[in-house]
Motif scaffolding. Structure first.
Motif, PDB file in Angstrom:
ATOM      1  N   LYS A   1     -26.057  20.034 -32.752  1.00 11.84           N
ATOM      2  CA  LYS A   1     -25.583  21.263 -32.107  1.00 11.84           C
ATOM      3  C   LYS A   1     -26.656  21.820 -31.160  1.00 11.84           C
ATOM      4  O   LYS A   1     -27.825  21.925 -31.518  1.00 11.84           O
ATOM      5  CB  LYS A   1     -25.213  22.302 -33.160  1.00 11.84           C
TER       6      LYS A   1
ATOM      7  N   ASP B   1     -19.158  15.851 -39.621  1.00 11.88           N
ATOM      8  CA  ASP B   1     -20.187  15.291 -40.483  1.00 11.88           C
ATOM      9  C   ASP B   1     -21.509  16.009 -40.202  1.00 11.88           C
ATOM     10  O   ASP B   1     -21.596  16.898 -39.350  1.00 11.88           O
ATOM     11  CB  ASP B   1     -20.321  13.779 -40.282  1.00 11.88           C
ATOM     12  N   ILE B   2     -22.563  15.567 -40.885  1.00 15.10           N
ATOM     13  CA  ILE B   2     -23.861  16.231 -40.769  1.00 15.10           C
ATOM     14  C   ILE B   2     -24.429  16.115 -39.357  1.00 15.10           C
ATOM     15  O   ILE B   2     -25.157  16.999 -38.890  1.00 15.10           O
ATOM     16  CB  ILE B   2     -24.853  15.649 -41.807  1.00 15.10           C
ATOM     17  N   MET B   3     -24.083  15.031 -38.632  1.00 19.43           N
ATOM     18  CA  MET B   3     -24.618  14.865 -37.283  1.00 19.43           C
ATOM     19  C   MET B   3     -24.114  15.957 -36.347  1.00 19.43           C
ATOM     20  O   MET B   3     -24.811  16.336 -35.401  1.00 19.43           O
ATOM     21  CB  MET B   3     -24.265  13.484 -36.744  1.00 19.43           C
ATOM     22  N   ASP B   4     -22.915  16.459 -36.593  1.00 29.09           N
ATOM     23  CA  ASP B   4     -22.418  17.562 -35.768  1.00 29.09           C
ATOM     24  C   ASP B   4     -23.307  18.789 -35.917  1.00 29.09           C
ATOM     25  O   ASP B   4     -23.490  19.564 -34.974  1.00 29.09           O
ATOM     26  CB  ASP B   4     -20.981  17.907 -36.156  1.00 29.09           C
ATOM     27  N   VAL B   5     -23.824  18.987 -37.115  1.00 31.47           N
ATOM     28  CA  VAL B   5     -24.707  20.128 -37.362  1.00 31.47           C
ATOM     29  C   VAL B   5     -26.072  19.879 -36.728  1.00 31.47           C
ATOM     30  O   VAL B   5     -26.656  20.749 -36.069  1.00 31.47           O
ATOM     31  CB  VAL B   5     -24.844  20.372 -38.881  1.00 31.47           C
ATOM     32  N   VAL B   6     -26.607  18.664 -36.902  1.00 26.61           N
ATOM     33  CA  VAL B   6     -27.942  18.333 -36.396  1.00 26.61           C
ATOM     34  C   VAL B   6     -27.987  18.364 -34.875  1.00 26.61           C
ATOM     35  O   VAL B   6     -28.972  18.807 -34.266  1.00 26.61           O
ATOM     36  CB  VAL B   6     -28.370  16.946 -36.927  1.00 26.61           C
TER      37      VAL B   6
ATOM     38  N   ARG C   1     -17.160  19.773 -36.642  1.00 26.06           N
ATOM     39  CA  ARG C   1     -18.101  19.710 -37.761  1.00 26.06           C
ATOM     40  C   ARG C   1     -17.657  18.656 -38.770  1.00 26.06           C
ATOM     41  O   ARG C   1     -17.556  18.905 -39.973  1.00 26.06           O
ATOM     42  CB  ARG C   1     -18.246  21.086 -38.424  1.00 26.06           C
TER      43      ARG C   1
END
Length: 417
Positions: free
Chosen positions: A360, A353-358, A351
């Motif tokens: 997933k 950065d935000i791309m890891d969240v997007v 996690r």
């Protein structure tokens, strides 16, 4: 504690910066030595806030209340090395073509703390005091004829301090252990300045080694998901703990003032300590050979370590030089079962950065498997439902993403959609 598995790397940390190329006291680089891991007397550090008076290590381990842990603190104790001729101190002395130079050396000091269980440390944190007395030793400097030419006078100032150890539960079967090193050496107002005088009461190249006979340490660089918050809560001051020893074990941890990765190692091609690990062995060794004869005389007179380094470098054989030149590590095998074209589901763990969240749980296609300069595997993917996926195939940022092996789940063909 058997330190054999990490003896070489611990010694390299201890002597990092001990003497820098061009290994001569007259060099500007060597006029302020002992730059790493200094722990100064508290009374001095309160007047010079840039100099620390304590060092703190906090790390995690798996175990129970009966898990014993051993702690060993190591540092260098500075020695002022003077030359006396007829009762007068002189900066250098030439005897039979050999130059002797007044300078500073160091003694290796160790504070070994017997094993204590984490339960004992949780119930009753321990404080272990240590001290090394001031001393003066004299050694004759003899000419080849046996005549007394002068004397070495080696002087140490008293150093003292304590090691505080505690433990507390961090999660189920997981403990946070803390080791705090404090310099409590008493010094007077007259010794506040200059820095090199106060440094004679300091702990230099200070580092901590932790060992377990059972249980296992947790990597703070890459902790498991369930311990990421506990790892982030560990507060390390002036040092950083990493796993050390055989990679198949997690029984030792080295907390060093120099930032290292887990399981650091000395390159097997290195012929010995160059005291300057920011350099490349081959380049540094070649530079030593370019020193003039007068510069080599000064280097040899600087310290026994410098003399041994010079002798070793000048005796390197063509085969030794070949080992240092163009070393290529055997590449690790590619990740088992993964290849370009495979469909995978993304399971980001770090996690970052935000791309890891997007991204997933997205389905992606492996486009390449790459390796960086630190030999870590990175899997390059494009996301299946990305309308700009063709840009990813052209290696355009924003459409091509990298994940570690443990962050992707291989999908069988029948469920890939």
């Amino acid at each position: 504690m058997n330190l054999d598995p990490i003896a070489d790397i611990a010694k390299a940390v201890l002597y990092e910066g001990y003497i820098l190329y061009p290994y001569r006291p007259s060099s500007v680089k060597n006029r302020q030595r002992w730059s790493f891991g200094g722990v100064f007397p508290r009374i001095y550090a309160e007047h010079e806030p840039s100099e620390p008076w304590m060092m703190q290590t906090e790390c995690l381990l798996y175990g129970d209340r009966d898990t014993p842990i051993e702690v060993r603190v190591g540092f260098l104790h500075l020695v002022v090395r003077d030359i006396e001729v007829g009762g007068t101190r002189v900066p250098s002395l030439d005897v039979d073509g050999k130059r002797h130079i007044a300078w500073e050396e160091a003694l290796e000091r160790t504070v070994a703390i017997p094993a204590l269980t984490v339960g004992e440390l949780s119930d009753d944190p321990r404080t272990v005091a240590f001290g090394f007395a001031a001393s003066e030793q004299r050694e004759p400097i003899l000419a080849g004829s046996g005549q007394l030419a002068g004397e070495w006078v080696r002087t140490t100032q008293a150093v003292s301090g304590c090691v505080r150890i505690d433990a507390q539960a961090a999660a189920t079967q997981t403990w946070q252990v803390g080791i705090r090193i404090e310099n409590q050496s008493p010094i007077t107002e007259a010794e506040f300045y200059p820095r090199d005088v106060a440094q004679r009461h300091a702990l230099v190249s200070t580092h901590t080694i932790l060992g377990l006979e059972e249980g296992a340490f947790v990597s703070l660089m890459d902790p498991p998901n369930e311990l990421r918050d506990a790892a982030s809560a560990c507060r390390n001051i002036g040092t950083w703990p990493v796993l050390a020893g055989p990679e198949s074990q997690r029984r030792m941890m080295l907390s060093s003032p120099i930032i290292l990765y887990d399981y650091p190692k000395i390159a097997p091609e290195s012929p010995g300590n160059l005291f300057d690990s920011t350099e490349i062995d081959e380049i540094l060794s070649l530079r030593i050979l370019t020193l003039t004869d007068e510069e080599k005389r000064e280097m040899a007179g600087a310290s026994e370590q410098a003399r041994a380094l010079l002798d070793r470098t000048e005796s390197l054989t063509p085969a030794d030089w070949a080992k240092l030149h163009g070393v290529l590590r055997r590449p690790q095998p590619e990740p088992a079962g993964l290849k370009p074209g495979d469909r995978v589901r993304l399971r980001p763990r770090r996690r970052a950065d935000i791309m890891d969240v997007v991204l997933k749980d997205k389905v992606a296609i492996i486009e390449a498997i790459e390796r960086d300069f630190e030999d870590r595997i990175h899997v390059a993917v494009t996301v299946l439902d990305d309308p700009g996926r063709e840009f990813g195939l052209d290696r355009m940022p924003g459409h091509r993403f990298f994940f570690a092996e443990d962050e992707i789940e291989l999908l069988p063909p029948e469920t890939a959609s």
